[in-house]
Design a protein around this motif. Structure first.
Motif, PDB file in Angstrom:
ATOM      1  N   GLU A 140       0.821  -1.208   0.000  1.00  0.00           N
ATOM      2  CA  GLU A 140       0.000   0.000   0.000  1.00  0.00           C
ATOM      3  C   GLU A 140       0.855   1.259   0.000  1.00  0.00           C
ATOM      4  O   GLU A 140       0.608   2.185  -0.783  1.00  0.00           O
ATOM      5  N   LYS A 144       1.435   4.202  -2.957  1.00  0.00           N
ATOM      6  CA  LYS A 144       1.032   5.587  -2.708  1.00  0.00           C
ATOM      7  C   LYS A 144       2.122   6.594  -3.061  1.00  0.00           C
ATOM      8  O   LYS A 144       1.840   7.753  -3.339  1.00  0.00           O
ATOM      9  N   THR A 145       3.376   6.168  -2.999  1.00  0.00           N
ATOM     10  CA  THR A 145       4.461   7.118  -3.233  1.00  0.00           C
ATOM     11  C   THR A 145       4.546   7.449  -4.716  1.00  0.00           C
ATOM     12  O   THR A 145       4.318   6.624  -5.582  1.00  0.00           O
TER      13      THR A 145
END
Length: 308
Positions: A140, A144-145
């Motif tokens: 996750e 997201k990065t």
């Protein structure tokens, strides 16, 4: 009357005490003068003993497992280079190696850390940071990065990341040579000024590289061999993180990722995977099971799987 054998907790506490009076005397000021009988140390040793038993079940040798209990005295900070090319080079294999490495680190450290999670995980190419990261959260947070530009290892990043005593694990590729060394030298001088000649032991740096960039390999070698800073730094051989995913090699490589910057014996250690495949298997088959527990650690109580 038969002699009473020391408990696993007593063995671990004695190991810590010996290290704080010897090789790691620079961090002794952060702990009680007498470890035995201290409530916080007793609590930490219980959790460390559980960790030792669990990882021995997964193939880690007894002596190495006890050495890994030293992690209970440290905060682990991850600073990860998630450069966008990792997602596309080698058909995405580099980003998969990164995720598997983070899961392995989290799986071990969560067994011994007081809060059961890696405290902060920061990414060089994103303004996002994450706290209390367990292994099931890795996919996750990597997703997201983004590839936002973020100042590399500037004071705002390092100043908040380096807790004391702490160790920082970095996966890097192609960082400016002068910047990394400059920041680490400034931190060493600051700690020496505060705590004396061995003050810099309060922070240890472990570097591991994903990929085969020749400039990155040169950078890591120069840092590892640095006359001023080398004793606080360890760099994994190129290709280590790929090898670490292989079951026969994991416990020859993963301990160095944790302990290479903390203990001289692991700083000087060359993973057997880079010497002989057959020797690696011999070491794993010869593990000591005297501290193993009957508990199955495939899934812990909080639902986070272990990625050993």
């Amino acid at each position: 009357m038969p002699l009473s054998l020391p408990t696993p907790e007593e063995i671990i506490t004695k190991c810590w005490d010996d290290l704080l009076k010897g090789e790691k005397s620079g961090i002794a000021r952060f702990f009680p003068d007498k470890l035995e009988g201290d409530p916080k140390i007793a609590e930490a040793s219980v959790k460390a003993a559980e960790m030792v038993g669990k990882i021995m079940q997964h193939g880690c040798m007894k002596e190495t497992a006890i050495q890994l209990s030293l992690l209970a005295l440290y905060d682990v900070v991850l600073l990860v280079d998630n450069i966008i090319s990792m997602r596309i080079e080698d058909n995405g294999e580099q980003i998969e190696t990164l995720k598997k490495t983070l899961k392995s680190i989290a799986s071990v450290y969560r067994l011994v850390a007081q809060i059961g999670r890696i405290v902060p995980v920061k990414f060089l190419n994103s303004n996002l940071s994450f706290r209390e990261v367990g292994p099931t959260k890795v996919d996750e947070i990597v997703a997201k990065t983004s590839s936002e530009t973020n100042p590399l290892l500037n004071n705002s990043v390092v100043g908040t990341a380096l807790l004391m005593p702490s160790r920082t694990v970095l996966q890097i590729e192609g960082e400016p040579q002068w910047l990394l060394r400059k920041v680490m030298k400034e931190k060493a001088l600051e700690l020496r000024g505060k705590y004396g000649p061995k003050g810099p032991q309060a922070v240890a740096y472990q570097f591991a590289m994903i990929g085969t960039d020749t400039k990155a390999i040169e950078l890591l070698k120069n840092l590892d061999d640095d006359k001023e800073l080398g004793e606080y730094i360890d760099c994994m051989p190129s290709g280590s993180l790929d090898k670490m995913q292989e079951p026969a090699d994991k416990w020859n490589i993963l301990p160095k990722l944790f302990l290479g910057a903390l203990l001289d014996i692991w700083d000087e250690h060359t993973p057997i995977a880079f010497e002989s495949e057959s020797e690696s298997n011999e070491v794993l088959n010869g593990r000591d099971t005297s501290l193993e527990t009957e508990e199955d650690c495939a899934v812990d109580d909080d639902g986070d799987e272990d990625f050993f």
